[in-house]
Design an enzyme around this catalytic site. Structure first.
Site, PDB file in Angstrom:
ATOM      1  N   LYS A  56       0.837  -1.204   0.000  1.00 45.31           N
ATOM      2  CA  LYS A  56       0.000   0.000   0.000  1.00 45.31           C
ATOM      3  C   LYS A  56       0.872   1.255   0.000  1.00 45.31           C
ATOM      4  O   LYS A  56       1.934   1.287   0.605  1.00 45.31           O
ATOM      5  CB  LYS A  56      -0.898  -0.018   1.228  1.00 45.31           C
ATOM      6  CG  LYS A  56      -1.716   1.243   1.477  1.00 45.31           C
ATOM      7  CD  LYS A  56      -2.508   1.096   2.760  1.00 45.31           C
ATOM      8  CE  LYS A  56      -3.148   2.422   3.151  1.00 45.31           C
ATOM      9  NZ  LYS A  56      -2.131   3.428   3.552  1.00 45.31           N
TER      10      LYS A  56
ATOM     11  N   LYS B  20       7.607   0.966   1.881  1.00 39.05           N
ATOM     12  CA  LYS B  20       8.327   0.117   0.917  1.00 39.05           C
ATOM     13  C   LYS B  20       9.742   0.628   0.665  1.00 39.05           C
ATOM     14  O   LYS B  20      10.687  -0.159   0.568  1.00 39.05           O
ATOM     15  CB  LYS B  20       7.567   0.067  -0.412  1.00 39.05           C
ATOM     16  CG  LYS B  20       6.244  -0.662  -0.344  1.00 39.05           C
ATOM     17  CD  LYS B  20       5.550  -0.663  -1.678  1.00 39.05           C
ATOM     18  CE  LYS B  20       5.280   0.726  -2.209  1.00 39.05           C
ATOM     19  NZ  LYS B  20       4.448   1.544  -1.302  1.00 39.05           N
TER      20      LYS B  20
ATOM     21  N   LYS C  56       7.956   9.991  -7.823  1.00 34.29           N
ATOM     22  CA  LYS C  56       8.470  10.842  -6.746  1.00 34.29           C
ATOM     23  C   LYS C  56       9.985  10.695  -6.588  1.00 34.29           C
ATOM     24  O   LYS C  56      10.618  11.496  -5.905  1.00 34.29           O
ATOM     25  CB  LYS C  56       7.800  10.496  -5.413  1.00 34.29           C
ATOM     26  CG  LYS C  56       6.298  10.720  -5.368  1.00 34.29           C
ATOM     27  CD  LYS C  56       5.759  10.701  -3.955  1.00 34.29           C
ATOM     28  CE  LYS C  56       6.098   9.446  -3.164  1.00 34.29           C
ATOM     29  NZ  LYS C  56       5.476   8.217  -3.703  1.00 34.29           N
TER      30      LYS C  56
ATOM     31  N   ASP D 198       0.210   0.585  -4.366  1.00 36.13           N
ATOM     32  CA  ASP D 198      -0.435  -0.710  -4.542  1.00 36.13           C
ATOM     33  C   ASP D 198      -1.050  -0.800  -5.929  1.00 36.13           C
ATOM     34  O   ASP D 198      -2.016  -1.514  -6.150  1.00 36.13           O
ATOM     35  CB  ASP D 198      -1.499  -0.947  -3.461  1.00 36.13           C
ATOM     36  CG  ASP D 198      -2.488   0.207  -3.335  1.00 36.13           C
ATOM     37  OD1 ASP D 198      -2.308   1.214  -4.040  1.00 36.13           O
ATOM     38  OD2 ASP D 198      -3.432   0.093  -2.549  1.00 36.13           O
TER      39      ASP D 198
END
Length: 298
Positions: free
Chosen positions: A40, A45, A71, A158
């Site tokens: 998510k 991550k 990003k 996700d």
């Protein structure tokens, strides 16, 4: 002529009825063990990926981390700064890739980890799968994968569209980062379905999940028991991780205290587990309505 006659038959390729970016055989990664990290959005991550990269480096492995998010913030704790993206650098040379050198888009970070930010197309204008494909193609052209033991793809949110599922075409194992809450587990369930669809035609298999920033793991474990999945790690919600992000460092570059050392130990354990090879798990994801009821409370 039937209206469906022009629809390509994709049955048995990447999921029946799918229209996806398919792997160019010339971009196949060979020699390295490849991991793809999903979860998510905002679940951690990039923190997980960067600390795993550092742990692999501490084991003496030659590591390459590829951030797959517009990003471009996947590798900043390894390098101490934001890196330019492959897609932006390609734009500067009008997409004449032959003009690029490895140092134009690869930065060496902590422990010698090679860091690449693939980036992504502007919102609503392209496919992330193209960016991933071009990045791997460049790396192969410049022989950056020849002396690499571990490749980590840190994948955007996700999203399970064909584009951002593209790293699964390269990966040996997919790891899902989750938390002990409704939204994270709900997203994990959908990612499991995406990975399983890819595993029908590619070598990728699920390694398991990491419960991140969670005091408890009871809901994660309950879900895993239900679908046949496996939790392979647990990273508690400790302030050391927040501080490492603020200091633009991995935990392996932080001053040592009890929490830092405990987190390092868990990342080292995870890296050794993943590198030595995990037995593939074959969970069966739950339909959306069923998992909604499963995770909810009266």
């Amino acid at each position: 002529m039937s209206p469906r006659d022009d629809i390509p038959d994709l049955k048995g390729r990447d999921g029946e009825g799918s229209v996806q970016v398919h792997l160019d055989p010339a971009t196949k990664i060979e020699g390295a063990t490849v991991f793809s990290i999903y979860g998510k959005g905002g679940i951690g991550k990039s923190t997980t990926s960067s600390n795993l990269s550092a742990a692999f480096a501490a084991m003496g492995k030659r590591v390459l981390q590829i951030g797959c998010d517009p990003k471009h913030d996947s590798t900043f704790t390894l390098t101490g700064q934001l890196q330019p993206t492959v897609i932006d650098i390609l734009k500067e040379v009008d997409f004449h890739a032959e003009e690029l050198r490895p140092e134009d888009y690869v930065t060496e970070g902590w422990g010698g980890v090679k860091c690449v930010e693939a980036g992504g197309p502007p919102a609503g204008t392209g496919c992330g799968g193209y960016v991933v494909g071009q990045t791997v193609k460049l790396l192969k052209q410049h022989h950056m994968l020849d002396d690499t033991d571990v490749v980590i793809f840190d994948v955007l949110g996700d999203v399970v569209c064909g584009g951002f599922a593209a790293p699964l075409q390269h990966a040996d194992r997919a790891v899902i980062v989750t938390a002990n809450d409704f939204d994270s587990i709900y997203a994990m369930n959908r990612i499991i379905a995406a990975v399983q669809a890819k595993s029908a035609n590619y070598k990728v298999r699920l390694a398991g999940c990491i419960a991140n920033r969670s005091h408890d793991t009871d809901e994660v474990d309950r879900f895993c028991d239900r679908v046949g999945f496996k939790r392979i790690g647990h990273m508690p919600d400790v302030d050391a991780i927040r501080r490492s992000r603020l200091k633009k460092k991995t935990l392996f570059a932080m001053d040592e205290d009890e929490d830092v050392l405990a987190c390092r130990k868990e990342y080292m354990r995870l890296a050794e587990l993943l590198y030595n090879g995990t037995d593939p798990v074959n969970p069966i994801s739950m339909p959306d309505r069923e998992i909604f009821e499963f995770l909810g409370f009266d």
